[in-house]
Scaffold this motif. Structure first.
Motif, short mmCIF file in Angstrom:
data_model
loop_
_atom_site.label_atom_id
_atom_site.label_comp_id
_atom_site.label_asym_id
_atom_site.label_seq_id
_atom_site.Cartn_x
_atom_site.Cartn_y
_atom_site.Cartn_z
N PHE A 102 5.56 5.22 6.74
CA PHE A 102 5.71 3.97 5.99
C PHE A 102 6.41 2.94 6.86
O PHE A 102 7.27 3.28 7.69
CB PHE A 102 6.54 4.19 4.73
CG PHE A 102 5.80 4.85 3.60
CD1 PHE A 102 4.42 4.91 3.58
CD2 PHE A 102 6.50 5.41 2.55
CE1 PHE A 102 3.75 5.52 2.54
CE2 PHE A 102 5.84 6.02 1.50
CZ PHE A 102 4.45 6.07 1.50
N HIS A 117 11.93 1.12 -0.32
CA HIS A 117 10.84 1.75 -1.05
C HIS A 117 11.39 2.44 -2.29
O HIS A 117 12.34 3.21 -2.20
CB HIS A 117 10.12 2.79 -0.17
CG HIS A 117 9.56 2.22 1.08
ND1 HIS A 117 9.60 2.87 2.29
CD2 HIS A 117 8.95 1.04 1.32
CE1 HIS A 117 9.03 2.13 3.22
NE2 HIS A 117 8.63 1.02 2.65
N SER A 145 4.05 -4.34 -3.12
CA SER A 145 3.13 -3.57 -2.30
C SER A 145 3.19 -2.13 -2.77
O SER A 145 4.26 -1.52 -2.78
CB SER A 145 3.50 -3.64 -0.82
OG SER A 145 3.16 -4.90 -0.29
N MET A 177 2.12 1.67 -2.02
CA MET A 177 1.66 2.54 -0.94
C MET A 177 1.50 3.96 -1.45
O MET A 177 2.40 4.49 -2.11
CB MET A 177 2.63 2.48 0.24
CG MET A 177 2.61 1.15 0.96
SD MET A 177 3.73 1.07 2.37
CE MET A 177 5.30 0.95 1.53
N TRP A 234 0.50 7.89 -0.33
CA TRP A 234 0.42 8.78 0.84
C TRP A 234 0.15 10.20 0.39
O TRP A 234 0.70 10.66 -0.63
CB TRP A 234 1.73 8.73 1.62
CG TRP A 234 1.84 9.70 2.75
CD1 TRP A 234 1.24 9.63 3.97
CD2 TRP A 234 2.64 10.89 2.77
NE1 TRP A 234 1.61 10.71 4.75
CE2 TRP A 234 2.48 11.50 4.04
CE3 TRP A 234 3.49 11.49 1.84
CZ2 TRP A 234 3.12 12.67 4.39
CZ3 TRP A 234 4.13 12.67 2.19
CH2 TRP A 234 3.95 13.25 3.45
N ILE A 277 -2.51 6.77 4.28
CA ILE A 277 -1.78 5.80 3.47
C ILE A 277 -2.76 4.75 2.96
O ILE A 277 -3.52 4.17 3.72
CB ILE A 277 -0.67 5.10 4.27
CG1 ILE A 277 0.46 6.09 4.60
CG2 ILE A 277 -0.08 3.93 3.49
CD1 ILE A 277 1.58 5.46 5.37
N THR A 278 -2.73 4.54 1.65
CA THR A 278 -3.50 3.47 1.03
C THR A 278 -2.52 2.42 0.52
O THR A 278 -1.53 2.76 -0.13
CB THR A 278 -4.34 4.01 -0.15
OG1 THR A 278 -5.22 5.03 0.33
CG2 THR A 278 -5.16 2.90 -0.78
N THR A 279 -2.77 1.15 0.85
CA THR A 279 -1.86 0.08 0.47
C THR A 279 -2.62 -1.03 -0.26
O THR A 279 -3.71 -1.42 0.17
CB THR A 279 -1.16 -0.52 1.70
OG1 THR A 279 -0.49 0.52 2.41
CG2 THR A 279 -0.14 -1.58 1.29
#
Length: 359
Positions: free
Chosen positions: A123, A128, A164, A166, A168, A175-177
């Motif tokens: 990340f 976070h 955002s 994220m 994982w 990782i998809t964001t």
């Protein structure tokens, strides 16, 4: 006894380990020496009921206190992390024994504090907040072999607030964001069956996003009542629960009141509605701070009462100079009759529920 303690018979060690009763006692038993740690395997463990884990300010910086909900006792253990690192953790169970270490260092990682196993997460640096950390919610398996799914929210402070999200997965390190604009102030996100549920608190409605594409679905779910705003979303044995933890005062008496709702929906979520529950059966909810919580079942974890909610209540104390200090206390709420019981009257503000594991 003379001789080397590490040379005790392995069968004798197994017999002793089965008499220790609690997970924390077994942890200390395995810490005596390397040979004892090898000989006493995770299969010897008693039930891994949740701990309330907190730094111990009276001891050294790697000493911690653990409160067991089964025995209602507090013991002390050492962990390979100091109190400063612990203060920067935001974790959500069931995490299969891992904590999310979210310090100001460039790298974040998942840490099993009992085995010192680390899983590094690619990340970007920043704050976070954990939305979900646990096994694949679409799988029946609850083990680490199926991989860990981690969904976090990264706050970005721009002219228009943006979240955002994220996502994982440890088994493929992908990782998809995607971003979610916030038009009406704070929001509560939750992860359930591959979908992200976001309640905008001022508008008192929940929107749904597809985690694979990041696209907002054509679904808006109104909150169940004019005065009920969700404080927790919890994936609970195949259901999504919304928990309302409201604070109210009646004269000089101030207290929390709990309500639990279940999301009823069609297979593709075309139709969704919240239904208030009068009980949660054999399920047990644990509510952390940071709007995080998790669910366990008494069928999997023997030794504690179902249909209950464990939560951390904020307590303010004023001294003679009218200055305030804060701590928390541990309460158990019985959904059957609406009563609550104090289990621990003083815990650190950084205390967190944690499900230990040696796997």
């Amino acid at each position: 006894m003379e001789g080397n303690w590490g040379e005790l018979n392995q069968d004798l060690l197994h017999l002793i380990s089965k008499k220790l009763g609690t997970f924390s006692n077994l942890i200390r038993f395995r810490s005596v020496c390397k040979q004892w740690r090898i000989d006493v395997e995770p299969t010897d463990l008693p039930a891994r009921l949740p701990w309330l884990l907190q730094p111990d300010p009276t001891l050294f910086s790697t000493d911690y206190r653990v409160f067991s909900v089964s025995s209602k006792t507090t013991s002390q253990i050492k962990l390979p992390i100091n109190h400063r690192e612990f203060g920067h953790m935001f974790h959500k169970a069931p995490s299969m024994g891992f904590l999310l270490v979210n310090s100001f260092k460039p790298k974040q990682f998942l840490l099993n504090p009992l085995t010192e196993t680390k899983l590094h997460i690619p990340f970007p640096k920043g704050y976070h907040r954990t939305i979900y950390m646990g096994p694949n919610p679409n799988s029946n398996s609850r083990t680490i072999k199926e991989g860990i799914h981690l969904v976090v929210l990264k706050l970005e402070f721009e002219k228009n607030p943006i979240n955002s999200i994220m996502f994982w997965q440890s088994n493929n390190d992908k990782i998809t964001t995607f971003r979610i604009p916030l038009y009406s102030g704070p929001a509560l996100p939750g992860y359930y069956k591959g979908k992200l549920f976001v309640t905008e608190r001022l508008l008192k409605k929940t929107s749904v996003f597809d985690m694979e594409t990041g696209a907002k679905m054509n679904v808006v779910i109104p909150n169940p009542g004019m005065h009920d705003t969700f404080d927790f979303f919890i994936e609970a044995m195949g259901d999504l629960l919304g928990v309302v933890l409201s604070y109210f005062c009646d004269g000089d008496l101030c207290m929390y009141k709990l309500k639990v709702y279940q999301l009823k929906h069609t297979d593709e979520f075309e139709e969704c509605t919240w239904i208030e529950l009068q009980g949660i059966g054999d399920r047990v909810l644990f509510l952390n701070t940071e709007n995080q919580g998790f669910c366990l079942s008494t069928s999997d974890f023997k030794g504690f009462r179902g249909n209950c909610i464990y939560y951390l209540e904020l307590v303010e104390e004023r001294n003679k100079d009218a200055k305030s200090s804060f701590h928390r206390r541990v309460l158990r709420y019985n959904m059957e009759d609406g009563t609550k019981e104090e289990l621990l009257n003083y815990v650190d503000l950084n205390a967190t529920w944690f499900v230990p594991s040696l796997d």
